[in-house]
Design an enzyme around this catalytic site. Sequence first.
Site, mmCIF file in Angstrom:
data_model
loop_
_atom_site.group_PDB
_atom_site.id
_atom_site.type_symbol
_atom_site.label_atom_id
_atom_site.label_comp_id
_atom_site.label_asym_id
_atom_site.label_seq_id
_atom_site.Cartn_x
_atom_site.Cartn_y
_atom_site.Cartn_z
ATOM 1 N N HIS A 274 0.824 -1.164 -0.037
ATOM 2 C CA HIS A 274 -0.040 0.140 0.052
ATOM 3 C C HIS A 274 1.027 1.265 0.000
ATOM 4 O O HIS A 274 0.866 2.157 -0.755
ATOM 5 C CB HIS A 274 -0.923 -0.224 1.253
ATOM 6 C CG HIS A 274 -1.776 1.168 1.414
ATOM 7 N ND1 HIS A 274 -2.900 1.034 0.836
ATOM 8 C CD2 HIS A 274 -1.551 2.457 1.805
ATOM 9 C CE1 HIS A 274 -3.717 2.367 0.974
ATOM 10 N NE2 HIS A 274 -2.664 3.206 1.694
ATOM 11 N N GLU A 275 1.660 1.265 0.900
ATOM 12 C CA GLU A 275 2.553 2.550 1.175
ATOM 13 C C GLU A 275 3.455 2.691 -0.261
ATOM 14 O O GLU A 275 3.872 3.767 -0.522
ATOM 15 C CB GLU A 275 3.545 2.581 2.185
ATOM 16 C CG GLU A 275 2.717 2.535 3.434
ATOM 17 C CD GLU A 275 1.598 3.527 3.644
ATOM 18 O OE1 GLU A 275 1.851 4.664 3.031
ATOM 19 O OE2 GLU A 275 0.629 3.172 4.379
ATOM 20 N N HIS A 278 1.644 4.661 -2.723
ATOM 21 C CA HIS A 278 1.967 6.111 -2.600
ATOM 22 C C HIS A 278 3.212 6.682 -2.848
ATOM 23 O O HIS A 278 3.494 7.636 -3.434
ATOM 24 C CB HIS A 278 1.695 6.477 -1.101
ATOM 25 C CG HIS A 278 0.250 6.338 -0.537
ATOM 26 N ND1 HIS A 278 -0.695 7.211 -1.038
ATOM 27 C CD2 HIS A 278 -0.132 5.647 0.411
ATOM 28 C CE1 HIS A 278 -1.958 6.869 -0.465
ATOM 29 N NE2 HIS A 278 -1.418 5.952 0.430
ATOM 30 N N GLU A 304 -4.778 8.101 -2.976
ATOM 31 C CA GLU A 304 -5.224 6.847 -2.243
ATOM 32 C C GLU A 304 -5.494 5.750 -3.303
ATOM 33 O O GLU A 304 -5.288 4.496 -3.277
ATOM 34 C CB GLU A 304 -6.345 6.876 -1.492
ATOM 35 C CG GLU A 304 -6.636 5.826 -0.465
ATOM 36 C CD GLU A 304 -5.708 5.507 0.615
ATOM 37 O OE1 GLU A 304 -4.959 6.397 0.705
ATOM 38 O OE2 GLU A 304 -5.860 4.494 1.079
HETATM 39 ZN ZN ZN Z 1 -3.154 5.151 2.132
#
Ligand code: ZN
Length: 510
Positions: A274-275, A278, A304
């Site tokens: 997830h990170e 980003h 997101e």
């Molecule tokens: Zn996030």
Amino acid sequence: MEQKVIAQPLQVALDKFNALDEKISHYSSVIGLADWDSKVMAPKKGRSVFAKAIGTLRTEVFKMSVSQEMGELLTVLTSSEFEEQLDTVTKAKVREYRKYYQKSKTIPADLYQEYAILTGQANDAWEEARATNNFEFYLPFLERIIDFKRQFAEIYGYQEHPYDALLDEFEPGLTVNKLDPLFAKLRESSVNLLERIQKYGQPAPHHIFEQSYDVEKQKQFNRFFLPIIGFDMEAGRLDETVHPFAQTVNIGDVRLTTRYLAENVSSALFGTIHEAGHGIYEQNVNPAFGESVLQEGASFGIHESQSRFLENMVGRSKEFWRYFYPQLQSYFPEQLKNVSVEGFYRAVNTVKPSFIRVEADELTYNLHIMVRYEIEKALISGELEAKDLPVVWNQKMKEYLGITPSTDSEGVLQDVHWSFGGIGYFPSYSLGNLYAAQILRTIEKEIPDFYQHIENGKFDVIQEWLKDSIHQYGKLYTPNELIVRVTGEELNADYLVEYLEKKYSAVYGL
Ligand code: ZN
């Protein structure tokens, strides 16, 4: 290259504006680094002074952003004489600074000061209330925060719904009128799908995560897959924290954090993916936008979308694990010896309603957001008062997720957001999922063997597409402009609805 002839006074203003933009960006870069350090490295005893020092730097950035110089430059650059002569990049920079400048100027200084003090106190009150399960203790603080937010909405202004003014802070241009039908469609189909999974679904072997997984080995595995999925380790780092986050210092220095749990290997795995979503976004921004206000992502929702896309659409796909599972098994041969890749894939896609949003699965996550969105909207419009929150919260949890919290700590008190005035932020999380599914539909058309590339571990093709279509632009476009550019249409809930239906029908054999 087109070469515009620019009038002398305009050139002077542009030079000053760009220099100020760069200066603000440099300060912000160092603040970002300090923030990261305070969460990852700083020893306990130094933290409070460190926080004060960071606060001082932030105040300087605020002063520069609302300074007389900035005001004058924005006036010149948006004058009828000059505005049309600006290139796209400068126009975008002016748009960003102008918005911030105007907003900051409209709130009277004493009102803002009062609000800042209140949110500081409210945060402590919230922590205390949650620890002791005492909503009444927190209520007076929350009532005042909502009161402030209602006032701010009036001061910022809106066309149709006061909540629009707050949404706009996080997702520029988004309104209740646009969001309501999107969320309604997603909510109805998700509630329905959840009921079918619970009634007819074949249980997934989720117990495989409830074993001991050596943390050192987990760290090695995370470092092994991170560069393969597209994160440039020469332009970033991976460290550990309690609450995972990504922090950009500059385009060549993007820092990720993750959290390793000995009893659950999936927490760090998907947290890191997830990170990384980003982080890769910000590593791929056009270097020409570095050291400027445009080096960030387009909005919270678009940001997101990139983390969710990598985590869920890519990282929780069967093809992803066909490639990585043999590797993971070699790190944890004992724990995973009797689990097939199919079983593992189903286990990482387990759907189970829970009270805690941050631990929710891909399907029920959006329902948590709906609960909060509807409550926030009603609080700001005055249809709901804070004292009635615990009852309404539990009703909505029951209605959407089919479960009722046994305490307020587990229910209405669980999220920190309201205590710091973060009202209007929650929808960004579900927007991320909506954008991600729409982007997936487009990428599947443009790269027909998309999932084959994943199964072959060829992530570069996918990352190149994301870079060309989304990442390189940073904050150049507004979120709506960007999604229309990339997918050819405005945000549409159908794609996420269809994606979830298809995926979970397969996972649960519906
Ligand atoms: Zn996030």
